[in-house]
Design a protein around this motif. Sequence first.
Motif, short mmCIF file in Angstrom:
data_model
loop_
_atom_site.label_atom_id
_atom_site.label_comp_id
_atom_site.label_asym_id
_atom_site.label_seq_id
_atom_site.Cartn_x
_atom_site.Cartn_y
_atom_site.Cartn_z
N ASN A 22 0.85 -1.18 0.00
CA ASN A 22 0.00 0.00 0.00
C ASN A 22 0.89 1.24 0.00
O ASN A 22 2.11 1.12 -0.18
CB ASN A 22 -0.96 -0.02 1.19
CG ASN A 22 -0.23 -0.15 2.51
OD1 ASN A 22 0.84 0.47 2.72
ND2 ASN A 22 -0.76 -0.95 3.42
N LEU A 23 0.29 2.39 0.18
CA LEU A 23 1.02 3.66 0.10
C LEU A 23 1.37 4.20 1.49
O LEU A 23 1.45 5.41 1.68
CB LEU A 23 0.21 4.67 -0.71
CG LEU A 23 0.11 4.32 -2.20
CD1 LEU A 23 -0.97 5.14 -2.89
CD2 LEU A 23 1.44 4.49 -2.89
N ASP A 24 1.62 3.30 2.44
CA ASP A 24 2.09 3.72 3.77
C ASP A 24 3.34 4.57 3.60
O ASP A 24 4.26 4.20 2.86
CB ASP A 24 2.45 2.51 4.65
CG ASP A 24 1.24 1.81 5.24
OD1 ASP A 24 0.10 2.17 4.87
OD2 ASP A 24 1.43 0.89 6.06
N GLY A 25 3.38 5.71 4.30
CA GLY A 25 4.56 6.58 4.23
C GLY A 25 4.54 7.58 3.09
O GLY A 25 5.50 8.33 2.90
N TRP A 26 3.45 7.62 2.34
CA TRP A 26 3.32 8.55 1.20
C TRP A 26 2.13 9.48 1.43
O TRP A 26 1.23 9.18 2.20
CB TRP A 26 3.13 7.76 -0.10
CG TRP A 26 4.33 6.96 -0.46
CD1 TRP A 26 4.67 5.73 0.04
CD2 TRP A 26 5.38 7.32 -1.35
NE1 TRP A 26 5.86 5.32 -0.49
CE2 TRP A 26 6.32 6.26 -1.37
CE3 TRP A 26 5.61 8.43 -2.17
CZ2 TRP A 26 7.48 6.30 -2.14
CZ3 TRP A 26 6.75 8.46 -2.95
CH2 TRP A 26 7.67 7.40 -2.93
N GLN A 27 2.13 10.60 0.72
CA GLN A 27 1.03 11.57 0.80
C GLN A 27 0.94 12.31 -0.54
O GLN A 27 1.91 12.32 -1.30
CB GLN A 27 1.30 12.57 1.93
CG GLN A 27 2.56 13.39 1.73
CD GLN A 27 3.03 14.08 3.01
OE1 GLN A 27 2.66 13.72 4.11
NE2 GLN A 27 3.89 15.07 2.85
N PRO A 28 -0.22 12.93 -0.83
CA PRO A 28 -0.28 13.80 -2.01
C PRO A 28 0.74 14.93 -1.81
O PRO A 28 0.89 15.43 -0.69
CB PRO A 28 -1.70 14.34 -2.00
CG PRO A 28 -2.49 13.35 -1.18
CD PRO A 28 -1.51 12.84 -0.14
N LYS A 29 1.43 15.32 -2.86
CA LYS A 29 2.47 16.34 -2.76
C LYS A 29 1.89 17.63 -2.17
O LYS A 29 0.87 18.12 -2.60
CB LYS A 29 3.09 16.64 -4.12
CG LYS A 29 4.24 17.64 -4.05
CD LYS A 29 4.84 17.87 -5.42
CE LYS A 29 6.00 18.82 -5.36
NZ LYS A 29 5.66 20.18 -4.99
N GLY A 30 2.57 18.15 -1.15
CA GLY A 30 2.18 19.40 -0.53
C GLY A 30 1.02 19.32 0.43
O GLY A 30 0.55 20.33 0.94
N ASP A 31 0.52 18.11 0.69
CA ASP A 31 -0.65 17.93 1.55
C ASP A 31 -0.28 17.05 2.74
O ASP A 31 -0.51 15.84 2.73
CB ASP A 31 -1.80 17.32 0.75
CG ASP A 31 -3.08 17.16 1.53
OD1 ASP A 31 -3.09 17.48 2.75
OD2 ASP A 31 -4.07 16.71 0.95
N LYS A 32 0.31 17.66 3.76
CA LYS A 32 0.78 16.89 4.91
C LYS A 32 -0.36 16.34 5.77
O LYS A 32 -0.17 15.43 6.56
CB LYS A 32 1.72 17.74 5.76
CG LYS A 32 3.00 18.08 5.02
CD LYS A 32 4.01 18.72 5.92
CE LYS A 32 5.29 19.15 5.27
NZ LYS A 32 5.73 18.51 4.09
N LYS A 33 -1.58 16.85 5.58
CA LYS A 33 -2.73 16.38 6.37
C LYS A 33 -3.30 15.08 5.82
O LYS A 33 -3.87 14.30 6.55
CB LYS A 33 -3.82 17.45 6.39
CG LYS A 33 -3.45 18.66 7.21
CD LYS A 33 -4.60 19.64 7.26
CE LYS A 33 -4.15 20.94 7.90
NZ LYS A 33 -4.82 22.09 7.36
N THR A 34 -3.21 14.88 4.50
CA THR A 34 -3.80 13.70 3.87
C THR A 34 -2.74 12.63 3.68
O THR A 34 -1.93 12.71 2.78
CB THR A 34 -4.41 14.06 2.50
OG1 THR A 34 -5.32 15.13 2.68
CG2 THR A 34 -5.12 12.88 1.88
N LYS A 35 -2.73 11.65 4.55
CA LYS A 35 -1.79 10.53 4.42
C LYS A 35 -2.43 9.45 3.54
O LYS A 35 -3.63 9.26 3.57
CB LYS A 35 -1.46 9.94 5.80
CG LYS A 35 -0.98 10.97 6.82
CD LYS A 35 0.36 11.55 6.48
CE LYS A 35 0.88 12.45 7.58
NZ LYS A 35 1.47 13.66 7.11
N LEU A 36 -1.60 8.75 2.79
CA LEU A 36 -2.09 7.67 1.94
C LEU A 36 -1.91 6.31 2.61
O LEU A 36 -2.09 5.28 1.97
CB LEU A 36 -1.39 7.71 0.57
CG LEU A 36 -1.66 8.98 -0.23
CD1 LEU A 36 -0.79 9.03 -1.48
CD2 LEU A 36 -3.14 9.08 -0.62
#
Length: 169
Positions: A22-36
Amino acid sequence: PVGAGDDFKLEPGFMLLFNGKNLDGWQPKGDKKTKLDGKAEAFKGRFEIDKGVMVIDPSVKGGAYIETQATFEKDVHIKFDFNPGPKCNNDIFLRGTKFDIIVNPKSKELKNVKEGEWHTMDVIVEGDKVIHKINGETARTSKAKAGPSTFVIRAEFGAIQITNIRVKQ
């Protein structure tokens, strides 16, 4: 280069940035509130995890960026395996440098990269230099920006598969 399904062994000193599930440790660029974290896809399937591989699907339109939640400030070595598909032109960013992963016979930096084959890329930051290597050969050396940076993957055009994303600090 090691592709999907091969027996991948993490090199000494490296740790995974992409777990293959999965995308643990990733986020949409520039969006520190939305974790993937826990998600197997992002941007309506533009990024999708399939059998241990991060797939950028060109049938889902629009550019999209994901970045590591971790930042890298000092010398760092990021390494990953990739398999470019038809019309691949996607990018990676680290410490102020952009590198186009594009399959084009005219590309000096990617002259030995073939569509549909697995290749290994190293992105090495040493002091104020960023060295991009493909299959062990230096493709380009650039000047790095100072300060912390995430590692960013941009889905721009065409298909690409990426796996075994790892880091050594």
